[in-house]
Design an enzyme around this catalytic site. Sequence first.
Site, PDB file in Angstrom:
ATOM      1  CG  ASN A 104       9.491  -0.301  -1.174  1.00  0.00           C
ATOM      2  OD1 ASN A 104       8.544  -0.171  -1.959  1.00  0.00           O
ATOM      3  ND2 ASN A 104       9.318  -0.261   0.127  1.00  0.00           N
ATOM      4  CB  CYS A 162       8.681   2.450   2.677  1.00  0.00           C
ATOM      5  SG  CYS A 162       7.327   1.980   3.776  1.00  0.00           S
ATOM      6  CG  LEU A 200      -0.429   0.067   2.627  1.00  0.00           C
ATOM      7  CD1 LEU A 200       0.054   1.441   3.035  1.00  0.00           C
ATOM      8  CD2 LEU A 200      -1.508  -0.402   3.580  1.00  0.00           C
TER       9      LEU A 200
HETATM   10  N1  LIG Z   1       3.912   2.997   6.004  1.00  0.00           N
HETATM   11  C1  LIG Z   1       3.879   2.419   4.812  1.00  0.00           C
HETATM   12  O1  LIG Z   1       3.513   3.023   3.804  1.00  0.00           O
HETATM   13  C2  LIG Z   1       4.280   0.969   4.647  1.00  0.00           C
HETATM   14  C3  LIG Z   1       3.945   0.306   3.470  1.00  0.00           C
HETATM   15  C4  LIG Z   1       4.318  -1.026   3.332  1.00  0.00           C
HETATM   16  C5  LIG Z   1       5.023  -1.664   4.355  1.00  0.00           C
HETATM   17  N2  LIG Z   1       5.349  -0.990   5.481  1.00  0.00           N
HETATM   18  C6  LIG Z   1       6.056  -1.721   6.543  1.00  0.00           C
HETATM   19  O2  LIG Z   1       5.106  -2.081   7.538  1.00  0.00           O
HETATM   20  C7  LIG Z   1       5.722  -2.048   8.830  1.00  0.00           C
HETATM   21  C8  LIG Z   1       4.952  -1.106   9.741  1.00  0.00           C
HETATM   22  O3  LIG Z   1       5.050   0.198   9.198  1.00  0.00           O
HETATM   23  P1  LIG Z   1       4.109   1.408   9.665  1.00  0.00           P
HETATM   24  O4  LIG Z   1       4.402   2.546   8.768  1.00  0.00           O
HETATM   25  O5  LIG Z   1       2.716   0.920   9.812  1.00  0.00           O
HETATM   26  O6  LIG Z   1       4.735   1.671  11.120  1.00  0.00           O
HETATM   27  P2  LIG Z   1       4.139   2.588  12.275  1.00  0.00           P
HETATM   28  O7  LIG Z   1       5.321   3.074  13.033  1.00  0.00           O
HETATM   29  O8  LIG Z   1       3.165   3.562  11.713  1.00  0.00           O
HETATM   30  O9  LIG Z   1       3.307   1.569  13.176  1.00  0.00           O
HETATM   31  C9  LIG Z   1       3.859   0.590  13.994  1.00  0.00           C
HETATM   32  C10 LIG Z   1       2.978   0.439  15.236  1.00  0.00           C
HETATM   33  O10 LIG Z   1       3.460  -0.664  16.004  1.00  0.00           O
HETATM   34  C11 LIG Z   1       3.310  -0.344  17.383  1.00  0.00           C
HETATM   35  N3  LIG Z   1       4.139  -1.222  18.182  1.00  0.00           N
HETATM   36  C12 LIG Z   1       5.483  -1.171  18.404  1.00  0.00           C
HETATM   37  N4  LIG Z   1       5.862  -2.206  19.200  1.00  0.00           N
HETATM   38  C13 LIG Z   1       4.736  -2.914  19.475  1.00  0.00           C
HETATM   39  C14 LIG Z   1       4.489  -4.090  20.241  1.00  0.00           C
HETATM   40  N5  LIG Z   1       5.466  -4.728  20.868  1.00  0.00           N
HETATM   41  N6  LIG Z   1       3.214  -4.519  20.316  1.00  0.00           N
HETATM   42  C15 LIG Z   1       2.210  -3.885  19.688  1.00  0.00           C
HETATM   43  N7  LIG Z   1       2.402  -2.774  18.954  1.00  0.00           N
HETATM   44  C16 LIG Z   1       3.646  -2.298  18.849  1.00  0.00           C
HETATM   45  C17 LIG Z   1       3.673   1.129  17.444  1.00  0.00           C
HETATM   46  O11 LIG Z   1       3.161   1.736  18.617  1.00  0.00           O
HETATM   47  C18 LIG Z   1       3.003   1.652  16.154  1.00  0.00           C
HETATM   48  O12 LIG Z   1       1.684   2.090  16.397  1.00  0.00           O
HETATM   49  C19 LIG Z   1       7.169  -1.654   8.597  1.00  0.00           C
HETATM   50  O13 LIG Z   1       7.960  -2.799   8.465  1.00  0.00           O
HETATM   51  C20 LIG Z   1       7.115  -0.923   7.267  1.00  0.00           C
HETATM   52  O14 LIG Z   1       8.339  -0.974   6.577  1.00  0.00           O
HETATM   53  C21 LIG Z   1       4.972   0.304   5.657  1.00  0.00           C
END
Ligand SMILES: NC(=O)c1ccc[n+]([C@@H]2O[C@H](COP(=O)([O-])OP(=O)(O)OC[C@H]3O[C@@H](n4cnc5c(N)ncnc54)[C@H](O)[C@@H]3O)[C@@H](O)[C@H]2O)c1
Length: 437
Positions: A210, A262, A152
Site C-alpha cells: 500500500n 487503506c 482486494l
Molecule cells: N476496505 C478495504 O478495501 C480493505 C482492503 C484490504 C484490507 N483492509 C483491512 O481490513 C480490515 C477491515 O477493513 P474494512 O474496510 O472491512 O472495515 P469495516 O469498517 O468496513 O468493517 C469492520 C467491521 O467490524 C465490525 N466490528 C468492530 N468491532 C467488532 C467486534 N468486536 N466484533 C465483531 N465485529 C466487530 C464493525 O461493526 C464493522 O462491520 C482493516 O484492517 C483494513 O485495513 C481493508
Amino acid sequence: MNKIAVVGTGYVGLVTGTCFAETGNHVTCIDIDENKVNKMKNGEVPIYEPNLDTFFDRNIAAGRLKFTTSLEEGIKDAEIIFLALPTPPGEDGSADLSYILGVAEELGKLITEFKVIVDKSTVPVGTAEKVEEAIKKNTELEFAVVSNPEFLREGFAVSDFMKPERVVLGTTNDRAKDIMRKLYKPFVRQGNPIYFMDEKSAELTKYAANSFLATKITFMNEVANFCELVGADIDQVRAGIGSDSRIGKRFLFPGIGYGGSCFPKDVQALVKSGKEVGYSFEILNSVIKINKNQKTIMYPKIKNYFKGSLEDKKMAIWGLSFKPDTDDIREAPALYLIQKLLDGGAKVCAYDPEAMGNVKGVLGDTIEYAESEYKVLEGCDALLICTEWGIFRNPDFDLMKKTMKELVIFDGRNLFDLDEMNNKGFYYSSIGRKLID
Ligand SMILES: NC(=O)c1ccc[n+]([C@@H]2O[C@H](COP(=O)([O-])OP(=O)(O)OC[C@H]3O[C@@H](n4cnc5c(N)ncnc54)[C@H](O)[C@@H]3O)[C@@H](O)[C@H]2O)c1
C-alpha cells in the site's frame, strides 16, 4: 468443505465470508453491529460492492452463509476463524489494535478445540505475536495464528477475492499451512501463487504494497503539478513512461490525491512502526504531506477563477466516494474540497451514484444533494469533478451547456479531452494539463 467464522463483517469480512461460502464452505459472519446483522439476516447487503449480491443471495439460500452478533455462537463449530476487524489510526497515527486484541482475548475464553485464527486485517509487524499472547491469556488449548493480509480493491472486491494475483500466508505452523493451502486452492487454479512466509514478513508485505502504491500515485501528482508550471502535458508524460515495463501503466493517473480506508492509514501506520524502532521513513513522510495538499489542490484555482471570493457561488460536485464503484467515503478528497468550499462561503450541491447516503450521515444538510448528474448542474457557477465514475466519462455536453449557468469545469480526474473542451466552449481546468480558457 471447511467450517469458517469471520469476525467483523465490513468491506473485507463480508466479501471474504461470501466468497468462501461460494467455494462450498460453511461460513458464519459475526458483527457487533446489530443493525447490520439484522439487515444481512433479512437478505440485504449492507454495503455497495459490485456483484456481491449474487453470491450473497445464492449462499444464504443454500444455507452456507449465516450471520450473528454472538462471537460464541459464530465460532462454535468453526475450525478457521478470520479476523476482519477495523484497525483505524490511533491519535499518534499507529494502527489501533484494540478491536483485534479484544476479540483475541475473548476467543481464548471461548475455544474448546484446535482453531486456526487468521488475521485478515491490516496490522503492524509483530501483531501475530500479540494476538497469540492475547489468546493464550485465557486458554491452554492448541491453536495457530496466521497472518493473511487482504489485497482486494473496493469496487472489484469480489473478482479480486475470487482470482487473487497472489495469496500471502504468514505462518510457521505446519498444521495451519495445510488447512490454509486447501482452503485457498479453488482460488488459485489458474496458477497464481500462494506465498508462505513468516508472520512478520506477511504483515509487512501489506504495508509495503500500500505504501508503494500511495507513493506511485503521489509521485505522479507531483509530476503533474510540475507539468502545469512548465507547460508539459501529464497525459503524454504518463504514456511515455508507462510503456516502460519497469514502470508499468497502472497507478500513473494524476488526480486530487488518494483517499479511502487503506492508503492514508496504512502509510501513516508504517511511518509510526518505523519510529518505534528508531527508523524514519523519509519518503513516506513526504507522501503524507504531498497527498494532504493534493486533496485541495483545485481550491486555489477555483478561488482564483472567481477573483478571490466564492461567496454565494454555487458549486456542483460530481463524485463523493474516494474512488468509483464504491459507496466508501473514508478520507475521500471530495469531502476535503467541500469543507474548503463551505469555509470559503460557497454553496455546494453534489451528486454521486452510491455515496450520497454516507455523505448525508457526515455533512447532513450543510450541502444539497441532487438526483442525477444533470440535475446537480442546474444554476451552478462551476462543476467540480472529484471521482471518476463511469457515467461521468462520456456525458451529454449539450445538455450540460443548457443546464449550467456558467460553462466552467474543474476536473480533478482528467476525464475529458482538451480539444473537445475547447471546441465546446468550456473553461476547463484539469490536473497537469493545459488550461482551456
Ligand atoms: N476496505 C478495504 O478495501 C480493505 C482492503 C484490504 C484490507 N483492509 C483491512 O481490513 C480490515 C477491515 O477493513 P474494512 O474496510 O472491512 O472495515 P469495516 O469498517 O468496513 O468493517 C469492520 C467491521 O467490524 C465490525 N466490528 C468492530 N468491532 C467488532 C467486534 N468486536 N466484533 C465483531 N465485529 C466487530 C464493525 O461493526 C464493522 O462491520 C482493516 O484492517 C483494513 O485495513 C481493508
